[in-house]
Design a protein around this motif. Sequence first.
Motif, short mmCIF file in Angstrom:
data_model
loop_
_atom_site.label_atom_id
_atom_site.label_comp_id
_atom_site.label_asym_id
_atom_site.label_seq_id
_atom_site.Cartn_x
_atom_site.Cartn_y
_atom_site.Cartn_z
N PHE A 1 -42.67 21.98 13.28
CA PHE A 1 -44.43 21.86 12.68
C PHE A 1 -44.61 22.13 14.94
O PHE A 1 -45.36 22.40 14.94
CB PHE A 1 -44.13 20.24 12.86
N ASP A 2 -43.43 22.06 16.13
CA ASP A 2 -43.94 22.20 16.84
C ASP A 2 -44.98 24.13 16.89
O ASP A 2 -45.76 23.76 18.11
CB ASP A 2 -42.49 22.48 17.87
N THR A 3 -43.88 24.97 16.31
CA THR A 3 -44.21 26.10 16.70
C THR A 3 -45.56 26.44 15.81
O THR A 3 -46.39 26.95 16.01
CB THR A 3 -43.28 26.98 15.32
N ALA A 4 -46.25 25.79 14.75
CA ALA A 4 -47.14 25.62 13.71
C ALA A 4 -48.40 24.75 14.88
O ALA A 4 -49.36 25.41 15.37
CB ALA A 4 -47.26 24.56 12.93
N HIS A 5 -48.33 23.89 15.70
CA HIS A 5 -48.81 23.20 16.48
C HIS A 5 -49.14 24.38 17.82
O HIS A 5 -50.32 24.40 18.45
CB HIS A 5 -48.30 21.93 16.88
N ARG A 6 -48.26 25.11 17.71
CA ARG A 6 -48.49 25.90 19.31
C ARG A 6 -49.23 26.74 18.97
O ARG A 6 -50.65 27.33 19.69
CB ARG A 6 -47.51 25.95 20.01
N LEU A 7 -49.12 27.34 17.54
CA LEU A 7 -49.56 29.01 16.97
C LEU A 7 -51.71 28.63 17.07
O LEU A 7 -52.55 28.96 17.29
CB LEU A 7 -48.93 29.14 16.33
N LEU A 8 -51.52 27.50 16.18
CA LEU A 8 -52.56 26.97 16.73
C LEU A 8 -54.14 26.99 17.58
O LEU A 8 -55.38 26.73 17.90
CB LEU A 8 -53.09 25.74 15.22
N THR A 9 -53.17 25.66 18.07
CA THR A 9 -54.47 25.10 19.13
C THR A 9 -54.01 26.63 20.71
O THR A 9 -55.18 27.03 20.70
CB THR A 9 -52.85 24.55 19.83
#
Length: 923
Positions: free
Chosen positions: A470-478
């Motif tokens: 989820f951290d990677t996904a959050h970083r990608l979308l942010t």
Amino acid sequence: MNVLDRPVRSAPGRLIGRERDLEFLRAHFTGSPVHGAALLLSGEAGVGKTALLNALAAESVRSGTRVLRANGVEFEADIPYAGLNQLLVPLFDSFERLGPGHRDALRVAVGIGSGPPPGPLLVSTATLLLLRLIAADTPLLVVVDDIPWLDRTTIAVLGFVARRLVGSRIGFLAASRLATDSVFEASGIKEYRLRPLDDAAAAELVAHTYPGISPSVRRRIAAEAQGNPLALAELPAALDTDQRAARAALPAVLPLGERLHKLFADRVAGLPAPTRELLLVAALDGTGDLATIEAALSGRAGVDDLGPAERDRLVHLSTGPRRLAFPHPLIGSAVVAQATAADRRRAHQSLADVLGEQPERRAWHLGEATVAPDETVADQLARAARLRLRRGDALGAVTALTRAAGLSPSSADRSRRLAEAAYIGVDSGGELADASRLLAGSRRADPGGGESLYAAATAAFLLVNEEGDFDTAHRLLTGAVETGRHGWDASDPALVEALFTLIMLCSYTGEPPHWESLFRALERLTPQAPELLRVCAQTYADPARTGAVGVRTLDKLLSDVGQDANRLIRLGTSSVFVDRLAASRTASQRLAAQGRAGDAPVRWHLAALIHLCLDYFSTGRWAEATGLAAEGLALVEEYGYRFFACKFQYVQALVAAAQGDTATVDALGREIDRWAAPRGAHGVRSYACHARGLAALSEGDFESAYRYGAELSPPGTLAPYVPNALWGALDLVEAAVRTGRDAEAAAHIAAMRDCAVGTLSPRLNMLFLTCEALITPGDEAFALLDQALAQPGQWPFEAARVRLVHGERLRRRRARTEARAQVTKALEAFEELGARPWQERARAELRAGGDTTRSGAEPGRTVLTAQEWEIARLAATGLTNKQIAERLFLSHRTIGTHLYQIYPKLGINSRAALRDALAALEP
């Protein structure tokens, strides 16, 4: 041959969805004390008549009955007695048992003797006598398929015989299509109409025949087939492997396959050209409105040209209102399939020309009529897609956007529209494989143009659903939000959807920095964030601090839930932690029902189920909550929405905790932790912590309950961005008081007071007032408890806990009568809920007050029901869900639902552990 032969070969002795029909046939031929019976089985082409004939014939042979068969053959229909020849071939040697006149007449009729043609009455009588002679030795069943295609002389003989079977040991079963011109239908024989399969049986048949088929493709097949078994098996067979798995798009008109083409398209091909054109426009229009159809044809054809199609029963006309309908959707598909591409484009253009007042329908027809890239048409299709989404047609929206992308002259527009289609696919449509394909297409369309917000949101969604963190996904979308060219415009739909996706990601990570960056983004929106987006963040992220502001707007929004499914789901999400789910309960129930019927995408179905689960848990409908959770988990497994599983497991764990099933809580907690830990889903791990704390408190292990409560939210602090910490506050305070940690309890209550928790909802106010009472001495505590019980709403578990505390306090004040009244009401509520350890605490309190009338031991509990035990036993032997379903005459989805209820009961989380778990339960 009927398509049901295919699944029957893999599951001998069972016809999917035809158990009741087969039972009727058995009863008709064996259930009457009067011997001799005849029946005409009628139904549309491909509905399964042959399969039922085959099944009854096979059963009859096994029971010692002799079966004679004949099939109507179209090219033999002009040969007199050709069908009788088929039927009596096995009996040629028995002709000698007849008298000379009957014997010779029958030999001449069937073509094995010479002489003048016998009269029909003589042949009919000879046939009846022969059958009765044979049946005197062995019971007979005469089975005739496709009777309208038999020659007329044989039909006349069979009608004569069928009316004269009473008192014999002869059964007569014939099959005919609906609405034929055969003289047999007027013979007075009893008729049994075979209906199409229901939705559940249709889904099971497709899944049984094509196990790897995508759910979206299965729904499309079901919609086209309308319960026709032949279509349910032949339509998937005409698709390639990628299309069946949703890795490639389906064509607008599904290919029919050889047998369906023969049944439907060949009949259409013989019609006059004006009739075919009129039917093509009608099929592409889809509404049946004759005024629209005639206007589109501009005089090239009219209602009078429908005569040949009406005579062949390819269409029905109604006069008020004037409408045209195809008896089966596949006739319309056949009409489209036999037309050329040029014919179809012209028909679509004609319809677009007369639909100026209906922009959504006009856009669709323009899109189908247009060949070259055209931005005007593409833009109209994209607008139509958004209208479809607001109406709840997510898959229709994806289709329209995909077509819009195909007509977009600019690679950037093509990429953007494919990305939007992919996002709708994952967020609403429920088709992950299709969304992944569309996302890949978006990136190929404009490889150097940078990823759109829709593409980034889709990628994040797919990442967390698979093995990503989820951290990677959050970083990608942010990153995509921060660098996007949206100018922080609050009306930009892509930006708004990206922020809603970020709310979902933040709720799973539970990381304060993630939530803080989201709130900063909301502040940058101009002129301001949309109401629902802002409210969702305020009430879902950290209701202890921002919920009081959000609930005022939320209550206004909930006053009109509306029909927009996406809006409904987001209102439900906003309602969870501030106890407003009851306001959207009816709408969620409706959405869940639509999902079961295949009329709503699985993503919406799952969201509706989880909101109902949480609503039912808080309102004491625990059996329904766990049942819906099991339904949700079965859907998660079938459709691949892995990240949804933890929410359903959370509900199961809470119920198990309150009911004293610690083994189930442990198993579910481990499952939640095992999924969440490697993905950095720290917010999800709070689910397991909350359930473990409630389980420990229920069992009277107050030290462990305190430890888990403190892990969920440290005493004296309502943990930020851990919204379910509000639900666990009473558990923590009670555990603290009972372990002598009065200071910690007081600190936590002060934190609740500072955050004005009691203003968020009546239930949270009940919890807060009870916490206050636990550390308040004297009469003031009773006033607080009375206020807690006076809170509006139905919260039976919390109310029973308050009554138990109230009764304990009253007993210590020696007000035994009042104490007994409170505890007795608490016990009754706990008994209704099945909260075993709380029942025991209430009984102990009654005994302490001198009341022994309700203190008997509780009867032992059965771990599994009889059906659950049988399913578990079969699964432990290694059988698949489909194999178990075949043995127990259930659907494979029902088996999956039961297994998801069985695992927690046994304290396990996989099939592999079933054998040992069952062995441990054996006497």
